[in-house]
Scaffold this active site. Structure first.
Site, PDB file in Angstrom:
ATOM      1  N   LYS A   1       0.844  -1.189   0.000  1.00  0.00           N
ATOM      2  CA  LYS A   1       0.000   0.000   0.000  1.00  0.00           C
ATOM      3  C   LYS A   1       0.885   1.247   0.000  1.00  0.00           C
ATOM      4  CE  LYS A   1      -4.201  -1.805   0.397  1.00  0.00           C
ATOM      5  NZ  LYS A   1      -5.335  -1.513  -0.501  1.00  0.00           N
TER       6      LYS A   1
ATOM      7  N   ASP B   1      -0.410  -0.495  -4.593  1.00  0.00           N
ATOM      8  CA  ASP B   1      -1.841  -0.180  -4.579  1.00  0.00           C
ATOM      9  C   ASP B   1      -2.019   1.222  -4.036  1.00  0.00           C
ATOM     10  OD1 ASP B   1      -4.574  -0.153  -4.546  1.00  0.00           O
ATOM     11  OD2 ASP B   1      -4.809  -1.715  -3.030  1.00  0.00           O
TER      12      ASP B   1
ATOM     13  N   GLU C   1      -1.961  -0.627  -8.942  1.00  0.00           N
ATOM     14  CA  GLU C   1      -3.410  -0.808  -8.830  1.00  0.00           C
ATOM     15  C   GLU C   1      -4.082   0.524  -8.521  1.00  0.00           C
ATOM     16  OE1 GLU C   1      -6.462  -3.152  -5.811  1.00  0.00           O
ATOM     17  OE2 GLU C   1      -4.498  -4.036  -6.226  1.00  0.00           O
TER      18      GLU C   1
ATOM     19  N   ASP D   1      -9.462  -1.292 -10.210  1.00  0.00           N
ATOM     20  CA  ASP D   1     -10.194  -1.863  -9.076  1.00  0.00           C
ATOM     21  C   ASP D   1     -11.454  -1.047  -8.803  1.00  0.00           C
ATOM     22  OD1 ASP D   1     -11.030  -3.195  -6.794  1.00  0.00           O
ATOM     23  OD2 ASP D   1      -9.532  -2.292  -5.489  1.00  0.00           O
TER      24      ASP D   1
ATOM     25  N   LYS E   1     -13.022  -8.890  -6.987  1.00  0.00           N
ATOM     26  CA  LYS E   1     -13.266  -9.107  -5.564  1.00  0.00           C
ATOM     27  C   LYS E   1     -14.693  -9.604  -5.423  1.00  0.00           C
ATOM     28  CE  LYS E   1      -9.867  -5.695  -4.068  1.00  0.00           C
ATOM     29  NZ  LYS E   1      -9.577  -4.447  -3.317  1.00  0.00           N
TER      30      LYS E   1
END
Length: 316
Positions: A105, A132, A160, A185, A209
């Site tokens: 992250k 991400d 991402e 995403d 997801k």
């Protein structure tokens, strides 16, 4: 049908090892049906419309048979939250035995992000690193930060959701001059209609997801519609939700990336075990243990009311 499922609901609180996207305790609601447990765990700030997709996934998991499995074991990535606590990072890395891909992250502070990435890179040059951003950069900031990270740390497998909007993603992809794939995403899973989103010129990879997209059947349909390589990932679920994500990954025809389904390593306690062996998680029956993890009565009522509102959104 839903009333019957609601009568089986348990709401569980799972403490985290470290804060992750602002969460220190993960609350999840579970329903038990003919085909096992289904998980309903939209994040607390999500409105009923968005959360209703998570409920649709839980109902599908509890009441529908699983699709055919194309594989029995799913290679996974490790997940490193936005922390530079050396001990926390080292302990997390150790909790992913055999894993060769790490999603890190980033997005809040460039210098701290580079320190975090360098710490993961120090595990070995053959480690695949994904980053991400959760849509927190504008185009110019994304270019500046990605170039700096690339120069300091080396290549990444993909970034991402670097920007929040489709137009920004498309601009970034047209301007970037380093070899870097872009994964979509939030711009898909948070869209009013994920099938109506046009990813051409904006993304190279699609994140799947299972809860946010409304279940396995709908996730597979979205993947087929967009015709991009996919990465199946979790939404910080309990072992119940992660296991359903593993079943989605097992049913994807072309699975060419390690999956983000090892997030159980972020929990201090969970409802069962999905051990990582040589960088992969095998599918199998779960031994679910709920005792001692239930939330207080007021939190149970909060989740019950939320589930009933979401059921109305779904028209059930």
């Amino acid at each position: 049908m839903f009333d019957q499922l609601l009568s089986t609901m348990r709401v569980i609180a799972l403490p985290m090892k470290t804060e992750f996207r602002g969460v220190t305790v993960r609350e999840v609601a579970l329903f038990q049906g003919e085909y096992g447990w289904g998980e309903f765990s939209p994040f607390l700030e999500y409105d009923d419309l968005e959360a209703s997709r998570w409920l649709a996934s839980a109902i599908e998991a509890a009441t529908k048979p699983r699709p055919s499995q194309l594989r029995n074991s799913i290679p996974v990535n490790g997940t490193i939250p936005a922390t530079n606590d050396k001990k926390v990072v080292e302990e997390l890395v150790a909790s992913y035995p055999g894993v060769k891909t790490f999603k890190v992250k980033v997005g809040e502070n460039l210098s701290e992000d580079i320190v975090r990435l360098a710490r993961v890179r120090s595990l070995g040059r053959k480690i695949n690193i994904r980053i991400d951003v959760n849509g927190s950069w504008g185009v110019d900031q994304a270019l500046t930060n990605l170039y700096a990270m690339y120069e300091e740390v080396g290549p990444f497998e993909y970034v991402e959701q670097p920007c929040a909007t489709m137009e920004e993603m498309r601009q970034l992809k047209s301007k970037i001059r380093i070899p870097l794939k872009i994964a979509a995403d939030e711009i898909v899973r948070k869209a009013a209609d994920p099938f109506a989103v046009n990813l051409e010129g904006a993304a190279d990879i699609l994140m799947l997801k299972v809860q946010p997209l409304g279940g396995i059947t709908r996730s597979l349909a979205i993947a087929e519609h967009h015709k991009l390589p996919v990465v199946v990932s979790s939404a910080l679920e309990s072992v119940v939700g992660v296991h359903y994500g593993l079943q989605l990954a097992a049913s994807v025809a072309d699975l060419n990336f390690d999956c983000g389904l090892a997030t159980g390593s972020l929990m201090s306690n969970d409802l069962g075990k999905l051990p990582i062996i040589d960088g992969a998680i095998a599918l199998g029956d779960l031994d679910i243990k709920l005792d001692g993890l239930d939330v207080a009565p007021d939190r149970y009522e909060w989740w019950k009311n939320r589930a009933m509102r979401c059921a109305k959104v779904l028209g059930i």
